[in-house]
Design a protein around this motif. Structure first.
Motif, PDB file in Angstrom:
ATOM      1  N   MET A   1      51.574  38.693   0.531  1.00 20.41           N
ATOM      2  CA  MET A   1      51.087  37.339   0.205  1.00 20.41           C
ATOM      3  C   MET A   1      51.833  36.235   0.772  1.00 20.41           C
ATOM      4  SD  MET A   1      50.353  37.958  -3.814  1.00 20.41           S
ATOM      5  CE  MET A   1      51.612  39.021  -4.214  1.00 20.41           C
ATOM      6  N   ARG A   2      51.416  34.906   0.706  1.00 17.97           N
ATOM      7  CA  ARG A   2      52.120  33.731   0.943  1.00 17.97           C
ATOM      8  C   ARG A   2      52.829  33.256  -0.203  1.00 17.97           C
ATOM      9  NH1 ARG A   2      53.482  30.179   5.092  1.00 17.97           N
ATOM     10  NH2 ARG A   2      53.038  28.135   4.621  1.00 17.97           N
ATOM     11  N   ILE A   3      54.080  33.192  -0.345  1.00 16.60           N
ATOM     12  CA  ILE A   3      54.555  32.939  -1.560  1.00 16.60           C
ATOM     13  C   ILE A   3      55.702  31.560  -1.183  1.00 16.60           C
ATOM     14  CG2 ILE A   3      56.087  33.540  -3.482  1.00 16.60           C
ATOM     15  CD1 ILE A   3      54.970  36.376  -2.891  1.00 16.60           C
ATOM     16  N   VAL A   4      55.198  30.579  -2.196  1.00 15.04           N
ATOM     17  CA  VAL A   4      56.258  29.443  -2.176  1.00 15.04           C
ATOM     18  C   VAL A   4      57.199  29.512  -3.512  1.00 15.04           C
ATOM     19  CG1 VAL A   4      56.260  26.947  -2.415  1.00 15.04           C
ATOM     20  CG2 VAL A   4      54.657  27.646  -0.794  1.00 15.04           C
ATOM     21  N   VAL A   5      58.598  29.222  -3.118  1.00 12.78           N
ATOM     22  CA  VAL A   5      59.413  29.162  -3.968  1.00 12.78           C
ATOM     23  C   VAL A   5      60.342  28.018  -4.157  1.00 12.78           C
ATOM     24  CG1 VAL A   5      61.728  30.404  -4.885  1.00 12.78           C
ATOM     25  CG2 VAL A   5      59.848  31.670  -3.772  1.00 12.78           C
ATOM     26  N   ILE A   6      59.968  27.361  -5.062  1.00  8.80           N
ATOM     27  CA  ILE A   6      60.419  25.945  -5.312  1.00  8.80           C
ATOM     28  C   ILE A   6      61.967  25.885  -6.149  1.00  8.80           C
ATOM     29  CG2 ILE A   6      60.433  23.554  -6.306  1.00  8.80           C
ATOM     30  CD1 ILE A   6      57.118  24.205  -6.749  1.00  8.80           C
ATOM     31  N   GLY A   7      63.018  25.392  -5.504  1.00  9.75           N
ATOM     32  CA  GLY A   7      64.431  25.471  -5.799  1.00  9.75           C
ATOM     33  C   GLY A   7      64.961  26.971  -5.536  1.00  9.75           C
ATOM     34  N   ALA A   8      64.763  27.430  -4.390  1.00 11.79           N
ATOM     35  CA  ALA A   8      64.973  28.517  -3.911  1.00 11.79           C
ATOM     36  C   ALA A   8      66.489  28.926  -3.707  1.00 11.79           C
ATOM     37  CB  ALA A   8      64.104  28.704  -2.579  1.00 11.79           C
ATOM     38  N   THR A   9      67.504  27.897  -3.697  1.00  9.88           N
ATOM     39  CA  THR A   9      68.574  28.348  -3.343  1.00  9.88           C
ATOM     40  C   THR A   9      69.636  28.364  -4.470  1.00  9.88           C
ATOM     41  OG1 THR A   9      69.332  25.951  -2.902  1.00  9.88           O
ATOM     42  CG2 THR A   9      68.605  27.272  -0.906  1.00  9.88           C
ATOM     43  N   GLY A  10      68.961  28.618  -5.699  1.00 12.94           N
ATOM     44  CA  GLY A  10      69.640  28.320  -6.927  1.00 12.94           C
ATOM     45  C   GLY A  10      70.041  29.856  -7.435  1.00 12.94           C
ATOM     46  N   HIS A  11      70.334  30.099  -8.662  1.00 13.77           N
ATOM     47  CA  HIS A  11      70.876  31.290  -9.152  1.00 13.77           C
ATOM     48  C   HIS A  11      69.564  32.483  -9.001  1.00 13.77           C
ATOM     49  CE1 HIS A  11      73.342  28.976 -12.301  1.00 13.77           C
ATOM     50  NE2 HIS A  11      73.944  29.070 -11.135  1.00 13.77           N
ATOM     51  N   ILE A  12      68.579  32.007  -9.442  1.00 14.32           N
ATOM     52  CA  ILE A  12      67.471  33.034  -9.272  1.00 14.32           C
ATOM     53  C   ILE A  12      66.982  33.036  -8.015  1.00 14.32           C
ATOM     54  CG2 ILE A  12      65.134  33.502 -10.031  1.00 14.32           C
ATOM     55  CD1 ILE A  12      65.637  32.015 -12.562  1.00 14.32           C
ATOM     56  N   GLY A  13      66.696  31.952  -7.184  1.00 11.77           N
ATOM     57  CA  GLY A  13      66.022  32.274  -5.793  1.00 11.77           C
ATOM     58  C   GLY A  13      67.094  32.895  -4.817  1.00 11.77           C
ATOM     59  N   THR A  14      68.583  32.793  -4.971  1.00  9.41           N
ATOM     60  CA  THR A  14      69.440  33.672  -4.167  1.00  9.41           C
ATOM     61  C   THR A  14      69.137  35.111  -4.130  1.00  9.41           C
ATOM     62  OG1 THR A  14      71.427  32.235  -4.731  1.00  9.41           O
ATOM     63  CG2 THR A  14      71.791  34.366  -4.019  1.00  9.41           C
ATOM     64  N   PHE A  15      68.560  35.456  -5.235  1.00  7.67           N
ATOM     65  CA  PHE A  15      68.148  37.113  -5.314  1.00  7.67           C
ATOM     66  C   PHE A  15      66.500  37.235  -4.833  1.00  7.67           C
ATOM     67  CE2 PHE A  15      72.217  36.776  -7.538  1.00  7.67           C
ATOM     68  CZ  PHE A  15      72.906  37.914  -6.994  1.00  7.67           C
ATOM     69  N   LEU A  16      65.727  36.300  -5.525  1.00  8.67           N
ATOM     70  CA  LEU A  16      64.557  36.606  -5.483  1.00  8.67           C
ATOM     71  C   LEU A  16      63.979  36.445  -4.088  1.00  8.67           C
ATOM     72  CD1 LEU A  16      61.423  36.646  -6.863  1.00  8.67           C
ATOM     73  CD2 LEU A  16      61.674  34.333  -7.002  1.00  8.67           C
ATOM     74  N   VAL A  17      64.312  35.419  -3.099  1.00  6.17           N
ATOM     75  CA  VAL A  17      63.744  35.224  -1.874  1.00  6.17           C
ATOM     76  C   VAL A  17      64.066  36.605  -1.321  1.00  6.17           C
ATOM     77  CG1 VAL A  17      64.059  33.877   0.119  1.00  6.17           C
ATOM     78  CG2 VAL A  17      64.000  32.705  -1.825  1.00  6.17           C
ATOM     79  N   PRO A  18      65.140  37.076  -0.899  1.00  6.63           N
ATOM     80  CA  PRO A  18      65.428  38.288  -0.087  1.00  6.63           C
ATOM     81  C   PRO A  18      64.551  39.506  -0.605  1.00  6.63           C
ATOM     82  CG  PRO A  18      67.518  37.331  -0.655  1.00  6.63           C
ATOM     83  CD  PRO A  18      66.653  36.556  -1.518  1.00  6.63           C
TER      84      PRO A  18
END
Length: 323
Positions: A1-18
């Motif tokens: 899928m093509r997924i957009v993550v808003i606020g990606a460099t915070g606590h959750i995004g640090t682990f979610l994006v990878p």
């Protein structure tokens, strides 16, 4: 899928994006560009990174159009804090077929009447933050029920992990308690010391978001509390933290008035906000519906955070870690 993550460099995004990249998804991140993830990961090299000021674009009425233009299958919104902001994004996404996964908070629940707290028995929230998060979650559920945007809301506990200070044994971010516990000094505890905190590792929160995105058919129209499978009391957390440094915790229960008189206002207020709620949450629903399996207990979660602080000289202690 093509997924957009808003606020990606915070606590959750640090682990979610990878996680999303490793799973084979095409990821677009949205951030202000003023910070970097808390942990390095090679997967960030495969991500399309977009710089945007969400607050300013919300004021201008252009943020929703920006997100729609990215043509995502799913949007993960990690930094939405007001009902007006959420409503604007929902309005823009209507008719696009995009799945919106919103990050809420366990503070959409108020004080604990029945333990564990579930999505069904949670009491009414209090305070601006919890009230807004609850209003957003209710709006999203109604939006989906009425045939509009397909949404899911996920409500994490006190997010902890390597790279930042966790909520400590007294329910605040004052790391001086670790210095006292590591030295064997007396620590004054407000109230009974039986009050509870609901920690969760950032990677387990990321797991929940990934599951919600990848199991859209199960997640749509639902909301989930996400915490560790265990919860810590004040005295239990203090004893645990002392043991990391080879010490026995020496705790003295004091009235809240005394605690406030000897504690900086911001820390005393944070302690009251966390401990007056005294929350413990069930993870039965996300386990049953999404397959959520937290990898970290609350004990392991806070140790992971404190170990990083010690190893990076971000906290003063009187003794080295022995665990």
């Amino acid at each position: 899928m093509r997924i957009v993550v808003i606020g990606a460099t915070g606590h959750i995004g640090t682990f979610l994006v990878p996680r999303l990249v490793r799973a084979g998804h095409e990821v677009v991140t949205i951030s202000r560009g003023t910070s970097t993830p808390y942990a390095d990961a090679a997967e960030w090299q495969q991500v399309e990174q977009v710089v945007a000021d969400r607050e300013q674009e919300d004021r201008d009425g252009t943020f929703g159009e920006r997100i729609v233009g990215l043509r995502a299958d799913a949007v993960v919104d990690l930094v939405c804090f007001t009902l007006a902001s959420a409503e604007a994004l929902v309005a823009a996404l209507r008719g696009t077929g995009t799945h919106l996964v919103h990050c809420g908070s366990i503070w959409r629940a108020g004080v604990s009447d029945v333990l564990p707290i579930t999505e069904e028995n949670a009491t009414a929230p209090f305070g601006e933050y919890g009230t807004q998060k609850d209003a957003i979650a209710r709006m999203l559920k109604q939006e989906t029920a009425s045939g509009g945007v397909e949404t899911t809301s996920i409500h994490p506990g006190h997010i902890s992990g390597p790279g930042w200070v966790p909520i400590g044994p007294l329910g605040n971010l004052n790391t001086s308690v670790l210095a006292r516990l590591s030295s064997g000094a007396v620590v004054e505890v407000p109230g009974l010391g039986a009050e509870t905190m609901a920690h969760v590792h950032a990677d387990d929160v990321a797991q929940a978001f990934q599951l919600a995105v990848e199991h859209r058919e199960r997640a749509v129209g639902e909301d989930f509390f996400i915490t560790a499978p265990t919860a810590l009391t004040v005295r239990g957390y203090a004893r645990l933290a002392a043991s990391w440094f080879g010490q026995e915790a020496r705790l003295e229960s004091v009235p809240w008035d005394r605690f406030r008189g000897t504690t900086a206002p911001e820390h005393a207020d944070a302690s009251w906000e966390h401990l007056s709620r005294s929350q413990v949450f069930s993870t039965e629903k996300p386990a049953r519906v999404l397959g959520y399996r937290p990898a970290f207990t609350a004990e392991e979660t806070v140790l992971d955070a404190v170990r990083w602080l010690v190893e990076h000289d971000r906290v003063e202690t009187a003794a080295p870690l022995v665990v």
